[in-house]
Write an enzyme that holds these catalytic residues in place. Structure first.
Site, short mmCIF file in Angstrom:
data_model
loop_
_atom_site.label_atom_id
_atom_site.label_comp_id
_atom_site.label_asym_id
_atom_site.label_seq_id
_atom_site.Cartn_x
_atom_site.Cartn_y
_atom_site.Cartn_z
N LYS A 73 4.19 -3.21 -21.34
CA LYS A 73 4.37 -2.15 -20.44
C LYS A 73 5.91 -1.56 -20.66
O LYS A 73 5.94 -0.28 -20.71
CB LYS A 73 4.13 -2.53 -19.19
CG LYS A 73 4.77 -1.40 -18.03
CD LYS A 73 3.85 -0.11 -18.07
CE LYS A 73 4.39 1.08 -17.39
NZ LYS A 73 4.80 1.02 -15.87
N LEU A 133 0.86 -1.42 0.18
CA LEU A 133 -0.04 0.02 0.00
C LEU A 133 0.88 1.07 0.13
O LEU A 133 0.51 2.31 0.52
CB LEU A 133 -1.00 -0.30 1.01
CG LEU A 133 -1.84 -1.17 1.36
CD1 LEU A 133 -2.80 -1.29 2.64
CD2 LEU A 133 -3.03 -1.15 0.23
N GLU A 168 8.32 5.94 -24.21
CA GLU A 168 8.00 7.34 -23.25
C GLU A 168 9.50 7.92 -23.26
O GLU A 168 9.60 9.22 -23.44
CB GLU A 168 7.57 6.81 -21.98
CG GLU A 168 7.74 7.83 -20.78
CD GLU A 168 7.45 7.01 -19.66
OE1 GLU A 168 6.40 6.33 -19.34
OE2 GLU A 168 8.15 7.45 -18.45
N TYR A 169 10.45 7.00 -23.15
CA TYR A 169 11.94 7.45 -23.01
C TYR A 169 12.19 8.30 -24.55
O TYR A 169 12.46 9.47 -24.32
CB TYR A 169 12.97 6.57 -22.91
CG TYR A 169 13.28 6.13 -21.75
CD1 TYR A 169 12.22 5.78 -20.71
CD2 TYR A 169 14.62 6.07 -21.03
CE1 TYR A 169 12.74 5.18 -19.61
CE2 TYR A 169 15.07 5.72 -20.05
CZ TYR A 169 13.92 5.03 -19.22
OH TYR A 169 14.33 4.74 -17.78
N HIS A 198 5.92 0.28 -23.78
CA HIS A 198 5.42 1.97 -23.66
C HIS A 198 6.46 2.42 -23.03
O HIS A 198 6.88 3.82 -23.21
CB HIS A 198 4.20 1.50 -22.68
CG HIS A 198 3.87 2.93 -21.71
ND1 HIS A 198 4.68 3.46 -20.94
CD2 HIS A 198 2.80 3.44 -22.18
CE1 HIS A 198 4.04 4.40 -20.53
NE2 HIS A 198 3.00 4.84 -21.42
N ASN A 199 7.30 2.05 -22.00
CA ASN A 199 8.11 3.07 -21.19
C ASN A 199 9.45 3.44 -22.12
O ASN A 199 9.88 4.40 -22.25
CB ASN A 199 8.80 2.29 -19.90
CG ASN A 199 7.70 2.51 -18.76
OD1 ASN A 199 6.55 2.25 -19.22
ND2 ASN A 199 7.98 2.41 -17.49
N SER A 218 0.40 1.82 -16.00
CA SER A 218 0.87 3.13 -16.41
C SER A 218 0.22 4.40 -16.04
O SER A 218 -1.16 4.02 -16.13
CB SER A 218 1.49 3.31 -17.77
OG SER A 218 1.85 4.63 -17.89
N VAL A 233 3.92 -4.44 -4.73
CA VAL A 233 5.16 -4.13 -4.17
C VAL A 233 6.48 -3.82 -4.88
O VAL A 233 6.29 -3.91 -6.12
CB VAL A 233 5.45 -5.15 -2.97
CG1 VAL A 233 4.32 -5.55 -2.06
CG2 VAL A 233 6.17 -6.58 -3.77
P1 NDP Z 1 7.50 0.80 -4.05
O1 NDP Z 1 8.19 0.36 -5.06
O2 NDP Z 1 8.07 2.03 -3.29
O3 NDP Z 1 7.30 -0.22 -3.03
C1 NDP Z 1 6.91 -0.14 -1.59
C2 NDP Z 1 5.97 -1.28 -1.11
O4 NDP Z 1 6.50 -2.39 -1.13
C3 NDP Z 1 5.59 -1.08 0.15
O5 NDP Z 1 4.24 -1.27 0.48
C4 NDP Z 1 6.53 -1.94 0.87
O6 NDP Z 1 5.98 -2.40 2.38
C5 NDP Z 1 6.40 -3.06 0.00
N1 NDP Z 1 7.53 -4.17 0.24
C6 NDP Z 1 8.91 -3.88 -0.11
N2 NDP Z 1 9.77 -5.07 0.23
C7 NDP Z 1 8.62 -5.87 0.30
C8 NDP Z 1 8.99 -7.14 1.03
N3 NDP Z 1 9.92 -7.91 1.00
N4 NDP Z 1 7.89 -7.74 1.43
C9 NDP Z 1 6.50 -7.14 1.42
N5 NDP Z 1 6.31 -6.02 1.22
C10 NDP Z 1 7.40 -5.36 0.56
O7 NDP Z 1 6.02 1.25 -4.24
P2 NDP Z 1 5.21 1.98 -5.23
O8 NDP Z 1 3.80 2.39 -4.94
O9 NDP Z 1 5.99 3.27 -6.01
O10 NDP Z 1 5.34 1.06 -6.67
C11 NDP Z 1 4.57 -0.25 -6.50
C12 NDP Z 1 4.99 -0.94 -7.74
O11 NDP Z 1 4.46 -0.53 -9.00
C13 NDP Z 1 6.55 -1.20 -8.08
O12 NDP Z 1 6.67 -2.37 -8.58
C14 NDP Z 1 6.83 -0.03 -9.04
O13 NDP Z 1 7.80 -0.28 -10.15
C15 NDP Z 1 5.32 -0.36 -9.80
N6 NDP Z 1 4.81 1.19 -10.58
C16 NDP Z 1 5.27 2.34 -9.79
C17 NDP Z 1 4.83 3.42 -10.55
C18 NDP Z 1 4.98 4.87 -9.87
O14 NDP Z 1 4.75 5.76 -10.41
N7 NDP Z 1 5.50 4.80 -8.57
C19 NDP Z 1 4.03 3.56 -11.92
C20 NDP Z 1 3.84 2.18 -12.39
C21 NDP Z 1 4.29 1.06 -11.62
P3 NDP Z 1 6.52 -1.67 3.41
O15 NDP Z 1 5.69 -0.39 3.54
O16 NDP Z 1 6.22 -2.66 4.57
O17 NDP Z 1 7.75 -0.99 3.36
#
Ligand code: NDP
Length: 478
Positions: free
Chosen positions: A183, A10, A190-191, A186-187, A128, A74
């Site tokens: 996807k 989350l 985007e680049y 797509h990226n 995306s 995650v």
């Molecule tokens: P992050 O990539 O920063 O990941 C953080 C989340 O991962 C937290 O909920 C964290 O839990 C959890 N986490 C990390 N390690 C573990 C583990 N070992 N076990 C359980 N939970 C874990 O979050 P984002 O929301 O930015 O992105 C989520 C995904 O979506 C990623 O794969 C990202 O590449 C993708 N994405 C992101 C975009 C963006 O704009 N940010 C756009 C499109 C895709 P905790 O709170 O406990 O640390």
């Protein structure tokens, strides 16, 4: 259980997707490794819809109706594997794990296979649109089994962005890694889009001699025409922004070293493996890489070359129009390359990705969303076998009409010493495709000379080798 979907992870993306599902009337079970995030979601946004907070994976799974849908949001890589391993033993035949993170498609292929053998559907899904898109409607690119899409697709269609014609920006992309592959490309596109826009800016600055505010106006104007897109729109915003600390244009106070998280690089790596030429995307990745080599740039600053001399007012206005043509033509080329890569990946892995469906779901919600993509969709409509986007009559005509200006811009950039790797690589690709004869014939001769690698002839079948070290007679090798 009563929840239609569970979300684990989350952070920004997971939280906003969970809210999006809830706002669309679904009951959403929510879980995060660190419980504070789950509590924060429910206390801050609980009134938006029906959330069922879960403090353990077991609790999340128990609160789900069948078939269970668990969306994993995650960090990509090892954390995704760890979370899959936590949930898979709790699931039953027919349940599904949806990975909405930015996974590499090879990882998705591996995970899908392993889970399929355990009777669980694994839906590798590209998402995306960033944080805002996740909440208000992203473009969603799901892969996996067709059966899982039947159970999940309608929910994704509810939360996805809507194109102008009302169609949801999600569709089944194909088996296993297809969604994450699409996807990834797509990226990569985007680049390329971002690099081409950046080159247009640099030319308007150095050759036309315009300041950032005036260039913002030009991008705003372009955004009312065929270049109408999210990236052009935000470019105008960024260029018009003034730094509050110094009063200088924001773009002048930002360090000129671009960073990357890796999906552009993956696009190029996959293209190299598939043997697909994507020089436009590659130049965009290399341009970011070069910008970051501060020491190399510092050591090279005194190398000889022209200093750009801005044009006069009338010539500058004419030049700006030419840059619009060059930008549009180069954009057409990078989309041509990206769709070629999707076709090649689809053939390699047997995905049967429909390029028209890809263009359709990129029309809204995602970072490359653009009016242009509806025209790409139309080009592929009923013609999924189109050899290339440039084989479409309309695009072929447009690039033909743009080419004089495009050449003039690349020539002027070279003359004035303004680097335009994106524009120049796109033009070279276009001319290479057009060429009656390529110097690849000479390369084959060289290869045969030093390595006896053989060659084929223009005037008949067969594989040949010339005895370069001997009497230079030709032998037939097949
Ligand atoms: P992050 O990539 O920063 O990941 C953080 C989340 O991962 C937290 O909920 C964290 O839990 C959890 N986490 C990390 N390690 C573990 C583990 N070992 N076990 C359980 N939970 C874990 O979050 P984002 O929301 O930015 O992105 C989520 C995904 O979506 C990623 O794969 C990202 O590449 C993708 N994405 C992101 C975009 C963006 O704009 N940010 C756009 C499109 C895709 P905790 O709170 O406990 O640390």
């Amino acid at each position: 259980g009563t929840a239609q979907i569970g979300v684990t992870g989350l952070a920004v993306m997971g939280r906003n997707l969970a809210r999006n599902f809830a706002r669309n009337g679904y009951t959403v079970a929510v879980h995060n490794r660190t419980a504070a995030r789950t509590e924060a979601l429910v206390s801050e946004f609980g009134e938006e819809g029906a959330f069922l907070p879960a403090s353990t994976p077991e609790e999340l799974v128990e609160s789900l109706e069948r078939p269970r849908r668990v969306l994993v949001m995650v960090k990509a890589g090892a954390p995704t594997d760890a979370v899959i391993e936590e949930f898979a033993p709790l699931l039953e035949e027919g349940d599904m794990i949806i990975d909405g993170g930015n996974a590499h498609f090879e990882d998705t292929r591996r995970r899908e296979k392993a889970l399929r053998e355990r009777g669980i559907h694994f839906v590798g899904t590209g998402v995306s649109g960033g944080e805002e898109g996740a909440l208000r409607g992203p473009s969603i690119m799901p892969g996996g089994s067709a059966e899982s899409y039947r159970a999940l697709g309608p929910m994704l269609e509810r939360i996805a962005a809507e194109a102008d014609d009302g169609a949801p920006c999600t569709a089944y992309m194909g088996p296993d890694g297809a969604g994450h592959f699409v996807k990834m490309v797509h990226n990569g596109i985007e680049y390329a889009d971002m690099q081409l826009i950046a080159e247009a800016y640099q030319l308007l600055r150095d050759v036309a001699g315009y300041g950032p505010a005036r260039i913002a106006e030009i991008f705003r104007r372009w955004n009312t025409g065929r270049l109408d897109s999210y990236l052009i729109e935000i470019t105008a915003e960024v260029l018009a922004h003034v730094d509050e600390r110094t009063g200088e244009p924001f773009v002048d106070v930002v360090l000129d070293q671009a960073e990357q998280k890796g999906t552009g690089r993956w696009t190029v790596q996959a293209a190299l493996d598939l043997g697909v030429p994507v020089p436009g995307i590659a130049e965009a990745v290399f341009a970011r890489s070069l910008s970051g080599h501060a020491g190399l740039r510092r050591a090279s600053r005194s190398l000889p070359g022209p200093t750009p001399a801005p044009l006069g007012e009338a010539a500058a206005a004419r030049f700006a129009d030419q840059v619009e043509q060059a930008l549009y033509a180069s954009k057409l080329v990078s989309y041509t390359q990206g769709f070629h890569e999707i076709r090649a990946g689809s053939e390699e892995y047997g995905w049967e990705v429909d390029p028209g469906a890809v263009a359709a779901i990129w029309r809204a919600g995602c970072i490359i969303r653009a009016a242009f993509l509806d025209r790409v969709r139309a080009a592929y409509d009923g013609r999924g076998d189109l050899p290339s986007l440039l084989s479409d009559e309309t695009f072929a005509r447009e690039i033909g009409e743009a080419q004089d200006d495009w050449r003039a811009v690349v020539a002027e950039a070279a003359r004035q010493g303004v680097p335009v790797p994106g524009f120049a690589a796109a033009l070279a690709y276009y001319d290479a495709l057009r060429a009656e004869r390529l110097p690849a014939a000479l390369v084959q001769g060289q290869r045969d000379y030093f390595g006896a690698h053989t060659y084929r002839r223009t005037d008949g079948e067969g594989v040949f080798h010339t005895l370069w070290g001997g009497d230079r007679s030709e032998t037939r090798e097949d």
